[in-house]
Design an enzyme around this catalytic site. Structure first.
Site, PDB file in Angstrom:
ATOM      1  N   LYS A 208       0.822  -1.213   0.000  1.00  0.00           N
ATOM      2  CA  LYS A 208       0.000   0.000   0.000  1.00  0.00           C
ATOM      3  C   LYS A 208       0.853   1.259   0.000  1.00  0.00           C
ATOM      4  O   LYS A 208       2.007   1.256   0.410  1.00  0.00           O
ATOM      5  CB  LYS A 208      -0.985  -0.031   1.177  1.00  0.00           C
ATOM      6  CG  LYS A 208      -2.136  -0.995   0.881  1.00  0.00           C
ATOM      7  CD  LYS A 208      -3.244  -0.949   1.890  1.00  0.00           C
ATOM      8  CE  LYS A 208      -4.341  -1.927   1.442  1.00  0.00           C
ATOM      9  NZ  LYS A 208      -5.357  -2.127   2.477  1.00  0.00           N
ATOM     10  N   ARG A 244      -3.278  -9.870   5.354  1.00  0.00           N
ATOM     11  CA  ARG A 244      -3.703 -10.040   3.951  1.00  0.00           C
ATOM     12  C   ARG A 244      -2.571  -9.533   3.066  1.00  0.00           C
ATOM     13  O   ARG A 244      -2.242  -8.352   3.125  1.00  0.00           O
ATOM     14  CB  ARG A 244      -4.980  -9.231   3.725  1.00  0.00           C
ATOM     15  CG  ARG A 244      -5.522  -9.276   2.302  1.00  0.00           C
ATOM     16  CD  ARG A 244      -6.777  -8.408   2.203  1.00  0.00           C
ATOM     17  NE  ARG A 244      -7.348  -8.429   0.872  1.00  0.00           N
ATOM     18  CZ  ARG A 244      -6.957  -7.656  -0.131  1.00  0.00           C
ATOM     19  NH1 ARG A 244      -5.986  -6.790   0.045  1.00  0.00           N
ATOM     20  NH2 ARG A 244      -7.537  -7.758  -1.312  1.00  0.00           N
TER      21      ARG A 244
HETATM   22  N1  PMM Z   1      -7.425  -3.744   0.959  1.00  0.00           N
HETATM   23  C1  PMM Z   1      -7.760  -3.795  -0.340  1.00  0.00           C
HETATM   24  C2  PMM Z   1      -8.763  -4.680  -0.776  1.00  0.00           C
HETATM   25  N2  PMM Z   1      -9.388  -5.502   0.085  1.00  0.00           N
HETATM   26  N3  PMM Z   1      -9.689  -6.301   2.276  1.00  0.00           N
HETATM   27  C3  PMM Z   1      -9.375  -6.264   3.570  1.00  0.00           C
HETATM   28  N4  PMM Z   1     -10.004  -7.086   4.439  1.00  0.00           N
HETATM   29  N5  PMM Z   1      -8.415  -5.433   4.056  1.00  0.00           N
HETATM   30  C4  PMM Z   1      -7.739  -4.561   3.250  1.00  0.00           C
HETATM   31  O1  PMM Z   1      -6.890  -3.816   3.758  1.00  0.00           O
HETATM   32  C5  PMM Z   1      -8.061  -4.564   1.859  1.00  0.00           C
HETATM   33  C6  PMM Z   1      -9.055  -5.468   1.402  1.00  0.00           C
HETATM   34  C7  PMM Z   1      -7.077  -2.908  -1.337  1.00  0.00           C
HETATM   35  O2  PMM Z   1      -5.872  -3.471  -1.747  1.00  0.00           O
HETATM   36  P1  PMM Z   1      -5.658  -4.368  -3.111  1.00  0.00           P
HETATM   37  O3  PMM Z   1      -6.169  -3.547  -4.255  1.00  0.00           O
HETATM   38  O4  PMM Z   1      -4.204  -4.592  -3.136  1.00  0.00           O
HETATM   39  O5  PMM Z   1      -6.398  -5.656  -2.967  1.00  0.00           O
END
Ligand code: PMM
Length: 264
Positions: A208, A244
């Site tokens: 991020k 995650r």
């Molecule tokens: N961040 C993203 C998408 N889904 N779900 C959870 N539970 N926690 C997060 O911090 C989160 C998520 C955005 O990141 P990506 O585009 O790399 O998936």
């Protein structure tokens, strides 16, 4: 042992693996690789929630995500569906998903809590204040940890009122969601405010933007993965139940090193 949720983006526009896994077969293959690397949960998403991303809509989200959920669940993997749409969650559950990962914690779609309650699946509640286009305008806090915990607590109350079993609830402080720059570091520092609510807590820092303030704007993907692995260890130390991540190997190794340190 902490849970490692591996990110399986069935999207062509995710900022971090930009189009590498946009076709179902490639995403399925990627999910299998992450499971082989030690992911204990595979998180399948058909629409990017990154800041400024354009929603693709229900039909396209389902077209991308469903075959991936179905095949990975059929393999025996524990699959979560990353969606804020109740109808997508419902379809994914029917296809074998056992966790609904809603970054909005049920705020974006009024039907979400009922769908999760009826299915009896796990519900991962993200801290959220509004759609990604608005989220930096919403990043006003006096005490970020306490406010995030209070707002998550309100979502828990709504979820339980809708019939979701409290034992199925997982909380996420929503790094990057309605949080700007240092507020992301602060919410991690203050994770104890969230763990104090008494639920399992999962943290998503992987690749991020806020990591840039530590390692630079131009840090490569590998360097972002190292930074992410460090945050995984620190999150575990702070009481997280899960992390995650995109790159499971670096986080798995970092956590294994921590275990050896602790066991000596
Ligand atoms: N961040 C993203 C998408 N889904 N779900 C959870 N539970 N926690 C997060 O911090 C989160 C998520 C955005 O990141 P990506 O585009 O790399 O998936």
């Amino acid at each position: 042992m902490i849970q490692i949720m591996g990110i399986v983006n069935a999207t062509p526009d995710s900022f971090s693996d930009g189009g590498e896994h946009d076709e179902p077969d490639a995403a399925i293959e990627h999910g299998r690789t992450l499971a082989a690397h030690g992911a204990t949960i595979l998180d399948v998403g058909g629409e990017s929630t990154r800041p400024g991303s354009v929603p693709v809509g229900f039909d396209e989200e389902v077209r991308r995500a469903l075959p991936v959920v179905e095949r990975l669940a059929a393999d025996g993997s524990l699959v979560s569906i990353d969606t804020y749409r109740a109808a997508t969650a419902e379809r994914a559950i029917a296809a074998g998903a056992r966790i609904v990962n809603d970054v909005s914690g049920g705020l974006a779609d009024a039907d979400m809590l009922d769908v999760v309650a009826d299915a009896g699946v796990e519900f991962l509640i993200g801290h959220w204040r509004g759609p990604s286009a608005d989220m930096y305008a919403l990043a006003e806090y006096e005490h970020v940890g306490r406010e995030v915990a209070r707002e998550l607590g309100q979502r828990v109350d709504a979820a339980v009122a809708a019939g979701i079993d409290p034992s199925k609830i997982i909380l996420d402080p929503g790094v990057g969601f309605a949080k700007a720059g240092a507020q992301n570091w602060r919410v991690l520092r203050e994770l104890g405010d969230v763990t104090a609510l008494g639920f399992r807590v999962l943290v998503g820092t992987s690749r991020k933007r806020f990591l840039s303030s530590a390692i630079g704007e131009d840090a490569s993907r590998d360097r972002r993965d190292i930074a992410t692995a460090v945050t995984s260890v620190l999150a575990q130390r702070a009481g997280a139940w899960g992390v995650r991540v995109h790159d499971v190997t670096s986080t798995r190794d970092a956590l294994a090193v921590t275990d050896s340190w602790d066991a000596a």
